[in-house]
Write an enzyme that holds these catalytic residues in place. Structure first.
Site, PDB file in Angstrom:
ATOM      1  N   SER A   1       0.847  -1.194   0.000  1.00  0.00           N
ATOM      2  CA  SER A   1       0.000   0.000   0.000  1.00  0.00           C
ATOM      3  C   SER A   1       0.883   1.246   0.000  1.00  0.00           C
ATOM      4  CB  SER A   1      -0.897  -0.005   1.232  1.00  0.00           C
ATOM      5  OG  SER A   1      -1.499   1.266   1.365  1.00  0.00           O
TER       6      SER A   1
ATOM      7  N   HIS B   1      -1.498  -1.173  -4.021  1.00  0.00           N
ATOM      8  CA  HIS B   1      -2.757  -0.763  -3.420  1.00  0.00           C
ATOM      9  C   HIS B   1      -2.693   0.749  -3.197  1.00  0.00           C
ATOM     10  CE1 HIS B   1      -6.328  -1.556  -0.882  1.00  0.00           C
ATOM     11  NE2 HIS B   1      -5.838  -0.637  -0.060  1.00  0.00           N
TER      12      HIS B   1
ATOM     13  N   ASP C   1      -4.700   3.944  -1.651  1.00  0.00           N
ATOM     14  CA  ASP C   1      -5.776   4.330  -0.734  1.00  0.00           C
ATOM     15  C   ASP C   1      -6.260   5.737  -1.024  1.00  0.00           C
ATOM     16  OD1 ASP C   1      -6.089   2.043   1.077  1.00  0.00           O
ATOM     17  OD2 ASP C   1      -3.985   2.422   1.537  1.00  0.00           O
TER      18      ASP C   1
ATOM     19  N   MET D   1      -8.794   8.619  -0.054  1.00  0.00           N
ATOM     20  CA  MET D   1      -9.647   9.067   1.070  1.00  0.00           C
ATOM     21  C   MET D   1     -10.092  10.500   0.828  1.00  0.00           C
ATOM     22  SD  MET D   1      -7.521   7.506   4.275  1.00  0.00           S
ATOM     23  CE  MET D   1      -6.729   5.886   4.183  1.00  0.00           C
TER      24      MET D   1
ATOM     25  N   HIS E   1      -8.432   1.656  -3.813  1.00  0.00           N
ATOM     26  CA  HIS E   1      -9.421   1.425  -2.740  1.00  0.00           C
ATOM     27  C   HIS E   1     -10.074   2.779  -2.439  1.00  0.00           C
ATOM     28  CE1 HIS E   1      -9.766   0.381   1.879  1.00  0.00           C
ATOM     29  NE2 HIS E   1     -10.944   0.541   1.312  1.00  0.00           N
TER      30      HIS E   1
ATOM     31  N   MET F   1     -12.141   5.099  -0.458  1.00  0.00           N
ATOM     32  CA  MET F   1     -12.782   5.380   0.839  1.00  0.00           C
ATOM     33  C   MET F   1     -13.381   6.769   0.731  1.00  0.00           C
ATOM     34  SD  MET F   1      -9.726   3.715   3.060  1.00  0.00           S
ATOM     35  CE  MET F   1      -8.675   3.804   1.620  1.00  0.00           C
TER      36      MET F   1
ATOM     37  N   MET G   1     -11.778  -5.544   5.310  1.00  0.00           N
ATOM     38  CA  MET G   1     -10.920  -4.673   6.124  1.00  0.00           C
ATOM     39  C   MET G   1     -10.682  -5.302   7.500  1.00  0.00           C
ATOM     40  SD  MET G   1     -10.251  -2.124   4.191  1.00  0.00           S
ATOM     41  CE  MET G   1      -9.296  -1.228   5.425  1.00  0.00           C
TER      42      MET G   1
ATOM     43  N   GLY H   1      -8.972   4.555   7.244  1.00  0.00           N
ATOM     44  CA  GLY H   1      -8.646   5.949   7.545  1.00  0.00           C
ATOM     45  C   GLY H   1      -7.147   6.189   7.676  1.00  0.00           C
TER      46      GLY H   1
ATOM     47  N   ASP I   1      -7.050  -6.237   4.088  1.00  0.00           N
ATOM     48  CA  ASP I   1      -6.336  -4.954   4.224  1.00  0.00           C
ATOM     49  C   ASP I   1      -6.431  -4.421   5.647  1.00  0.00           C
ATOM     50  OD1 ASP I   1      -5.313  -2.380   3.785  1.00  0.00           O
ATOM     51  OD2 ASP I   1      -7.062  -1.675   2.653  1.00  0.00           O
TER      52      ASP I   1
ATOM     53  N   SER J   1       2.430  -0.297   6.263  1.00  0.00           N
ATOM     54  CA  SER J   1       3.564  -0.119   7.173  1.00  0.00           C
ATOM     55  C   SER J   1       4.340  -1.420   7.409  1.00  0.00           C
ATOM     56  CB  SER J   1       3.089   0.487   8.497  1.00  0.00           C
ATOM     57  OG  SER J   1       2.044  -0.295   9.042  1.00  0.00           O
TER      58      SER J   1
HETATM   59  C1  DX5 Z   1      -6.443   1.895   5.809  1.00  0.00           C
HETATM   60  C2  DX5 Z   1      -6.040   1.596   4.385  1.00  0.00           C
HETATM   61  C3  DX5 Z   1      -4.989   0.545   4.289  1.00  0.00           C
HETATM   62  C4  DX5 Z   1      -3.673   0.960   4.897  1.00  0.00           C
HETATM   63  C5  DX5 Z   1      -2.896  -0.257   5.239  1.00  0.00           C
HETATM   64  O1  DX5 Z   1      -7.500   2.779   5.797  1.00  0.00           O
HETATM   65  O2  DX5 Z   1      -7.155   1.144   3.640  1.00  0.00           O
HETATM   66  O3  DX5 Z   1      -4.805   0.119   2.954  1.00  0.00           O
HETATM   67  O4  DX5 Z   1      -2.906   1.753   4.019  1.00  0.00           O
HETATM   68  O5  DX5 Z   1      -1.826   0.122   6.027  1.00  0.00           O
HETATM   69  P1  DX5 Z   1      -1.265  -0.870   7.147  1.00  0.00           P
HETATM   70  O6  DX5 Z   1      -0.848  -2.105   6.427  1.00  0.00           O
HETATM   71  O7  DX5 Z   1      -0.138  -0.104   7.755  1.00  0.00           O
HETATM   72  O8  DX5 Z   1      -2.393  -1.141   8.118  1.00  0.00           O
HETATM   73 ZN    ZN Z   2      -6.714   0.203   1.675  1.00  0.00          ZN
END
Ligand code: DX5
Ligand code: ZN
Length: 232
Positions: A16, A41, A43, A45, A74, A76, A145, A150, A183, A206
């Site tokens: 990600s 991936h 993200d 938001m 993804h 959000m 999830m 977030g 995820d 991470s």
């Molecule tokens: C959270 C995201 C994840 C996030 C994953 O809202 O959708 O994709 O980036 O990060 P880690 O693996 O650090 O939880």
């Molecule tokens: Zn995600």
């Protein structure tokens, strides 16, 4: 090799980009590609569906120019239907949308497919698997999830493992062509749990970025594949 169901497929790892260093994004992507990243991936938001603002189509387009590895976006966002065309034009390979967003899920899924992109559905940790069932014949991905969306770096929610197992059993029983993606909080210690529960694709932010990217990715794949084989 003996037939033992869909789990014989190789586990895919989707780093990600949210946890990558944005001042060296191209370099971080190349390092992950060299180590065998199966997809990236991304993200997205909107500061409304979740309390954070991240990446939009311009970043996706920039990433598209540095790699041919599939891009898994993804969304959000509160109104995913408004952004299908922008992300399709930016070059994503799949777009996953939350069942909890404010939209007609069936219509958004169709719009994604019509835009030439693979549609997927996402379930928050507290949303029952049953909410996705009516749409599974029409999507290519189901994203479960294991943190509340977030932010990267949150702890893995073990209570969601039974939902992953439920989804795996349903997909296999019904013979659906849906990849099961997970995820949130996936690191070296939790990746085997997710693989054992039946995931096809592991997202990790991470757990892979920003340092020792290749080493992290390879170790995660090895741990996940060992656990997936242990299912038989
Ligand atoms: C959270 C995201 C994840 C996030 C994953 O809202 O959708 O994709 O980036 O990060 P880690 O693996 O650090 O939880
Ligand atoms: Zn995600």
């Amino acid at each position: 090799m003996a037939f033992c169901g869909p789990m014989t497929g190789r586990i895919k790892i989707a780093p990600s980009l949210l946890s990558a260093r944005f001042d060296r994004l191209g370099e971080q992507i190349h390092e992950a590609v060299q180590a065998g990243a199966d997809m990236f991936h991304i993200d997205v938001m909107d500061g409304h569906f979740v309390p954070n603002l991240t990446m939009g189509p311009a970043i996706v387009n920039a990433v598209r120019r540095v790699t041919e590895v599939p891009l898994d976006a993804h969304l959000m966002v509160t109104r995913p239907q408004d952004f299908v065309k922008a992300f399709a034009d930016a070059g994503v390979n799949d777009l996953t949308v939350h069942v909890e967003s404010d939209h007609d899920v069936r219509a958004t899924v169709k719009a994604i497919r019509d835009a030439g992109v693979s549609p997927g559905l996402v379930l928050n940790p507290d949303t029952a698997f049953g909410k996705a069932v009516p749409f599974l014949a029409d999507v290519d991905l189901l994203l479960v999830m294991t943190v509340h969306p977030g932010f990267a770096g949150q702890p893995f929610r073990r209570d969601v493992l039974s939902k992953i197992e439920e989804a795996r059993a349903h997909i296999d029983r019904e013979g659906l062509e849906v990849e099961l993606e997970v995820d949130g909080g996936i690191k070296l210690d939790t990746a085997p749990l997710v693989a054992e529960a039946g995931a096809d694709i592991l997202v990790s932010g991470s757990g892979i970025f920003p340092d020792r990217v290749a080493e992290n990715l390879r170790a995660m794949r090895e741990a996940a594949e060992k656990a997936a084989h242990g299912r038989h």
